[in-house]
Design an enzyme around this catalytic site. Structure first.
Site: not given
Ligand code: LLP
Length: 420
Positions: A241, A277-280, A316, A320, A348-349
């Site tokens: 997050g 659990e980083p993604g972004r 995105r 959002y 087309c949106e």
């Molecule tokens: N762990 C869990 C349980 C999650 O649901 C998520 C993201 C993450 C880790 C990774 O979160 P991050 O570090 O990436 O913030 N599509 C949206 C974001 C959806 C996130 C869903 N869960 C966007 O484009 O902003």
């Protein structure tokens, strides 16, 4: 040090490579362009923050599931966080160690849980029915499944409601007051499941680390309660997050070090292993979507730059109202005047925009225009709406541009009808 920056010649560079030159060399537009070194640096930032502590960094594959990127993160020592059976299969194919994988989700399917149980990945318990399915999966494979309870700490992450997950009416996780029910169920099924920890995930794009601290305080209280009943829980998973500087204002945002520092003492005080659990924050800033300008038009008071990229490649902003920084890849023509533009695609949106009200020099037809911070939740959320095919991906690796995913073609699409 950031991978995309303007050179003295006014061109945009990615790790020393001129983006304009890449556009000319690749046969396709739009395309995604990554910096492999930036991915490494982002992971190293977590590694450094966690040095000397027992921890697992589980990359949230949903953010970007390019197989080459997954293999690279695995080689760096990263684990993986999965939310579907196919993400689990892809992670295994990329070579992630199952003992560093966490299977999450509010609707995990029995077949996928069976695979997870078989491979020995950690499984987060999300609900009563989920627990029932995990027990069934354990029986099918004859193995005890290590589980964490996903608890909703009910902390407001102060983000867009679509990316807030840890509040009390969220569809994810279990409510605090049900904790005892779950502990009793775990005791009943102690030969099928082994409770090893607790998990929470508050939301995404979080820019205040205090929020993680507030949640961690609540979570260690749960751990105390759980341990008091004789469970040997070892893991605190505080989810992902952490936000990034999408606005490019130079604002000082919390780093992985800041995040870990706010929870470090709590984790040590209970002798826990931290899972994060980083993604972004691992992948977003490593990439741009590179587009070509199709033309410029004006309707009434509105000016538009129409590009070949769209909400199909990058949803995105449409979904959002997210801001992603936009700039031209080459210096403007000497007589180009700066105006306020909506940057839109050909789909087309009316929701098909990449940016609104951006001050930009009027670009020439065919000019390159990038959407920054496109590494997370862009390609992985791309669609083929209007039959815009998913674009190819490249990364810059030690000064060379290397293709890391083919673009999809109309032939790929038509093949789905073969033999019908
Ligand atoms: N762990 C869990 C349980 C999650 O649901 C998520 C993201 C993450 C880790 C990774 O979160 P991050 O570090 O990436 O913030 N599509 C949206 C974001 C959806 C996130 C869903 N869960 C966007 O484009 O902003």
């Amino acid at each position: 040090l950031h991978c995309f920056s303007k050179g003295e010649d006014g061109f945009l560079y990615c790790e020393g490579v001129r983006v304009q030159d890449v556009m000319e060399a690749v046969e396709w537009s739009p395309f995604y362009l990554y910096s492999k070194d930036q991915i490494t640096r982002n992971f190293e930032a977590y590694k450094e923050a966690l040095q000397g502590s027992r921890s697992v960094v589980g990359y949230a594959i949903k953010a970007n599931n390019n197989l080459k990127i997954l293999e690279h993160l695995k080689d760096l020592g990263c684990g993986a966080v999965l939310v579907s059976g196919n993400e689990l299969r892809l992670a295994l194919r990329a070579g992630f160690d199952p003992a560093r994988c966490i299977f999450n989700g509010n609707g995990k399917l029995l077949d996928d849980l069976v695979l997870a149980a078989e491979k020995g990945v950690f499984v987060n318990v999300d609900s009563e029915f989920d627990l029932e399915n995990i027990v069934t999966a354990a029986r099918v494979v004859g193995k005890r499944v290590p589980v964490l309870l996903r608890i909703n700490p009910d902390v407001d992450p102060q983000v867009h409601p679509y990316v807030a997950t840890g509040n009390k009416t969220s569809k994810f996780g279990i409510r605090n007051e049900k904790l005892q029910w779950f502990l009793d169920a775990v005791k009943t099924h102690s030969s099928e499941i082994n409770l090893v920890g607790v998990h929470c995930h508050l939301g995404s794009t979080i820019t205040k680390v205090d929020i993680f601290r507030d949640a961690a305080i609540l979570m260690v209280n749960f751990i105390d309660q759980i341990r008091a009943q004789g469970f040997q829980v070892e893991y605190l998973n505080i989810g992902g997050g952490l936000g990034i500087d999408y606005h490019h204002t130079g604002a000082v945002l919390p780093t992985p070090m800041d995040l870990i520092n706010t929870v470090r003492e709590l984790v040590l005080s209970r002798d826990l292993t931290l899972i994060i659990e980083p993604g972004r924050s691992l992948i977003a800033n490593t990439c741009c979507l590179v587009n070509r300008v199709t033309g410029v038009k004006t309707n009434g008071t509105k000016n538009f730059i129409v590009i070949d990229g769209s909400m199909a490649e990058l949803i995105r902003p449409s979904l959002y109202g997210a801001y992603q920084h936009i700039e031209l890849v080459s210096p403007p023509l000497a007589d180009a005047k700066v105006s306020t533009y909506d940057v839109v695609g050909p789909v087309c949106e009316s929701a098909d925009f990449l940016g609104k009200d951006r001050e930009l020099p009027t670009p020439a037809k065919g000019a390159g225009l990038v959407v920054h911070d496109a590494g997370a939740y862009c390609m992985s959320m791309a669609s083929t709406y209007n039959l815009k095919m998913r674009p190819p991906e490249y990364w810059v690796d030690k000064g060379s541009v290397v293709k890391i995913r083919h673009g999809e073609t109309l032939e790929d699409f038509v093949k789905l009808f073969d033999g019908l």
